[in-house]
Scaffold this motif. Structure first.
Motif, PDB file in Angstrom:
ATOM      1  N   ARG A  56       0.773   2.664 -13.229  1.00 36.26           N
ATOM      2  CA  ARG A  56       1.981   2.442 -12.297  1.00 36.26           C
ATOM      3  C   ARG A  56       1.678   2.187 -10.760  1.00 36.26           C
ATOM      4  NH1 ARG A  56       5.773   5.553  -9.343  1.00 36.26           N
ATOM      5  NH2 ARG A  56       4.310   7.504  -9.216  1.00 36.26           N
ATOM      6  N   ILE A  57       0.647   3.262 -10.589  1.00 35.26           N
ATOM      7  CA  ILE A  57       0.292   3.192  -8.872  1.00 35.26           C
ATOM      8  C   ILE A  57      -0.317   1.736  -8.586  1.00 35.26           C
ATOM      9  CG2 ILE A  57      -1.334   4.250  -7.174  1.00 35.26           C
ATOM     10  CD1 ILE A  57      -0.607   6.848  -8.636  1.00 35.26           C
ATOM     11  N   ILE A  78       2.115  -1.012  -8.396  1.00 28.50           N
ATOM     12  CA  ILE A  78       2.969  -0.786  -7.367  1.00 28.50           C
ATOM     13  C   ILE A  78       2.216  -1.319  -6.063  1.00 28.50           C
ATOM     14  CG2 ILE A  78       3.906   0.882  -5.539  1.00 28.50           C
ATOM     15  CD1 ILE A  78       4.531   2.664  -7.894  1.00 28.50           C
ATOM     16  N   LEU A  79       1.172  -1.017  -5.933  1.00 35.32           N
ATOM     17  CA  LEU A  79       0.183  -1.564  -4.802  1.00 35.32           C
ATOM     18  C   LEU A  79      -0.167  -2.914  -5.036  1.00 35.32           C
ATOM     19  CD1 LEU A  79      -2.106   1.757  -4.381  1.00 35.32           C
ATOM     20  CD2 LEU A  79      -0.008   1.114  -3.061  1.00 35.32           C
ATOM     21  N   GLN A 129       0.180   7.118 -14.841  1.00 39.75           N
ATOM     22  CA  GLN A 129       0.115   7.173 -13.604  1.00 39.75           C
ATOM     23  C   GLN A 129      -0.733   5.873 -12.846  1.00 39.75           C
ATOM     24  OE1 GLN A 129       2.380   8.080 -11.442  1.00 39.75           O
ATOM     25  NE2 GLN A 129       1.767  10.150 -11.003  1.00 39.75           N
ATOM     26  N   PHE A 178       1.138   2.633   0.255  1.00 37.80           N
ATOM     27  CA  PHE A 178       2.303   1.950   0.258  1.00 37.80           C
ATOM     28  C   PHE A 178       3.347   1.980   1.465  1.00 37.80           C
ATOM     29  CE2 PHE A 178       6.777   2.419  -1.666  1.00 37.80           C
ATOM     30  CZ  PHE A 178       6.627   1.113  -2.235  1.00 37.80           C
ATOM     31  N   LEU A 183      -2.088  12.149  -7.932  1.00 41.88           N
ATOM     32  CA  LEU A 183      -2.010  10.622  -7.737  1.00 41.88           C
ATOM     33  C   LEU A 183      -0.828   9.923  -7.164  1.00 41.88           C
ATOM     34  CD1 LEU A 183      -4.183   9.512 -11.098  1.00 41.88           C
ATOM     35  CD2 LEU A 183      -5.087   9.323  -8.634  1.00 41.88           C
ATOM     36  N   GLY A 184       0.236  10.714  -7.577  1.00 39.15           N
ATOM     37  CA  GLY A 184       1.766  10.359  -7.380  1.00 39.15           C
ATOM     38  C   GLY A 184       1.794  10.603  -5.690  1.00 39.15           C
ATOM     39  N   TYR A 226      -0.653   7.723  -3.555  1.00 36.17           N
ATOM     40  CA  TYR A 226      -0.420   6.315  -3.125  1.00 36.17           C
ATOM     41  C   TYR A 226       0.580   6.058  -2.179  1.00 36.17           C
ATOM     42  CZ  TYR A 226       4.360   5.931  -5.352  1.00 36.17           C
ATOM     43  OH  TYR A 226       5.588   6.089  -5.373  1.00 36.17           O
TER      44      TYR A 226
END
Length: 545
Positions: free
Chosen positions: A174-175, A178-179, A171, A32, A24-25, A28
């Motif tokens: 967080r993702i 972020i998005l 995760q 981004f 996943l890290g 994304y």
């Protein structure tokens, strides 16, 4: 469920969660970068790289160390010692997290000066944006270190679920943050890119809150049962906290340092990349930052995909190496190390070569056509690092299994010295691809030491590995020739000037390469030798060895 089955099940759950979290890290990054561009990716890395280093220093491998100690004393019937470690560990990790936060927050202007020494150059990020980004991500240090104690304590009870679920939740949140925040700031509120990047890095703290919520839920749910076991403890060894932490650090520090290999290499690039390129007068600050964003963010994430797949396939072999070495079963140890090497080389070599050959259409599909010339070039030269990263992580784990952790640390130090002394020169002379060559030189140095040490201290015979590596390289070269022919033919029909054409070039080329490599490895018996235990259909009734 027996203890061994429970341990195996827990290990599988934790390995799967770590793989999903890393995957996943990686993915994304594609949407981004589409929103913020490669310079935005560079700014994001400016904040995240120092944060990653300080986070590791603040935790020092605590989950693994706490897990080991709690499990050890629980097995002896002393549940109180584990509880004391948990309670004191929460205090210690909260304090180290606070110290790390203050240090990173206050050092942000200095770090920004190290990263960008010519802030008045054309088109780049300004120093205030770098400082803002570093300070936004630093807040996560107040939270994440203490969470590591919770995870280690649960793992000490052979309960991997809380760690696994919290990692995935952390995760995803967080993702998502972020998005969502990046899109909202740029497209709804018409904000600045620097503001969006700063809030994106703040996602580390928001994700941490989600993970903490999961851990507290499990803690509340299981606290009564754990307290019952503590009350029923048959012994209490009264281990002094000083002795406990001394042993914890002695065990965890080497493992923590080796786990920092990639971030430490990236930290060197962080402080040399822009400054070396702008010193040549061939790059403005903006152009240098775009190249850094491609190198440290976009291309780096791509090469981590085969690394994650390769290490996930081999990681189940590592714990058994410790038992074989401890029991003195040299024949079994030889087979296990051989199998570990084979799996890594079988997957990583063709994946790296495939990325090299298809670097331009691959980059175009995932990051657009805007920087495809730069991105394709950097990816082509950086792709071989996937082999180095994979081999280093596995050889370091083997050294850990045979109680040679110190050698793994020394090899990494040697590699870092080579990287640090060569990074600026390679970048100055070769441009952005110089970062790839200094990384390959550094990792190559570390690998030479690791490979030598395994041969010496595990009495490992490399004859079979050399033979298999030659075969893998030959089959990979055959695959590469076929892919180049198909790629060139597809490019003639579909010029690389649109996303659709890039996809078609990639599609035909990948199908050709993957299909041919599969056929060649099955026909030669190599696939059956390397993966036969996992996929019995690949076994071939011949005497290939």
């Amino acid at each position: 469920m027996s203890d061994s089955n429970k341990f195996l099940r827990g290990t599988m759950i934790l390995s799967l969660s770590q793989f999903l979290s890393k995957f996943l890290g990686m993915i994304y990054v594609f949407p981004f970068v589409a929103m913020v561009g490669q310079q935005g990716m560079a700014l994001y890395q400016y904040g995240y790289q120092p944060y990653t280093i300080l986070l590791s220093l603040a935790t020092l491998g605590v989950p693994m160390a706490v897990s080991k100690f709690v499990s050890k004393y629980n097995a002896l019937g002393d549940y109180r010692t584990g509880q004391r470690l948990f309670q004191s560990g929460l205090i210690v990790m909260t304090l180290t997290g606070f110290v790390a936060f203050v240090l990173l927050f206050l050092m942000a202007p200095t770090i920004a000066d190290w990263i960008i020494q010519n802030p008045d150059e054309i088109g780049g990020n300004d120093l205030s944006s770098v400082v803002f980004t570093i300070r936004m991500v630093s807040v996560a240090l107040l939270l994440i270190p203490a969470m590591s104690v919770f995870r280690g304590y649960f793992q000490g009870y052979q309960s991997m679920g809380p760690t696994a679920v919290s990692q995935i939740v952390e995760q995803i949140i967080r993702i998502g943050f972020i998005l969502a925040m990046t899109f909202a700031i740029l497209n709804i509120f018409n904000g600045e890119r620097a503001t969006a990047i700063g809030f994106a890095t703040f996602g580390a703290f928001v994700g941490g809150l989600g993970a903490l919520g999961v851990l507290l839920y499990y803690w509340k749910k299981r606290k009564h049962d754990m307290q019952t076991e503590i009350d029923q403890s048959t012994v209490d060894y009264q281990v002094p906290l000083k002795s406990m932490y001394k042993e914890l650090i002695a065990y965890a520090l080497p493992l923590s340092f080796v786990g920092l290999a990639i971030p430490l290499f990236q930290l060197i690039d962080l402080f040399t990349f822009n400054n070396a390129l702008t010193a040549t007068d061939a790059f403005t600050q903006g152009e240098a930052e775009t190249a850094y964003g491609v190198f440290s963010g976009s291309a780096h994430k791509l090469i981590l995909i085969p690394v994650a797949i390769a290490t996930a396939m081999s990681v189940t072999l590592i714990p058994t190496i410790t038992n074989s070495f401890t029991n003195g079963d040299r024949a079994l140890l030889q087979r296990q190390i051989t199998q570990t090497y084979q799996v890594i080389l079988f997957l990583a070599i063709p994946a790296a070569v495939g990325l090299m050959v298809l670097s331009y259409p691959t980059f175009a599909i995932l990051f657009g056509l805007g920087d495809v010339e730069l991105g394709g070039t950097i990816l082509r030269y950086y792709a071989p690092a996937a082999i180095m990263f994979s081999l280093f992580s596995v050889t370091a784990a083997v050294l850990q299994g045979i109680n040679c952790q110190k050698i793994a640390v020394l090899s990494l130090l040697a590699g870092l010295i080579v990287k640090a002394t060569s990074a600026y020169g390679f970048l100055y002379m070769m441009g952005p691809i110089g970062g790839s060559f200094s990384t390959l030189a550094g990792y190559g140095t570390a690998l030479i030491v690791n490979i030598w040490a395994i041969g010496k201290f595990a009495a490992f015979d490399y004859a079979i590995i050399i033979k298999r590596t030659i075969l893998i390289v030959m089959l990979t070269l055959g695959m590469a020739v076929a892919v180049i022919i198909v790629k060139e033919g597809a490019t003639a029909l579909f010029p690389l000037d649109s996303w659709t054409n890039a996809f078609l070039i990639e599609f035909f080329s990948v199908i050709t390469g993957a299909g041919l490599y599969f056929i060649l490895t099955v026909k030669t018996g190599l696939a059956g030798i390397v993966l036969g235990d996992r996929f019995s259909i690949l076994k071939k009734n011949n005497n290939t060895s």
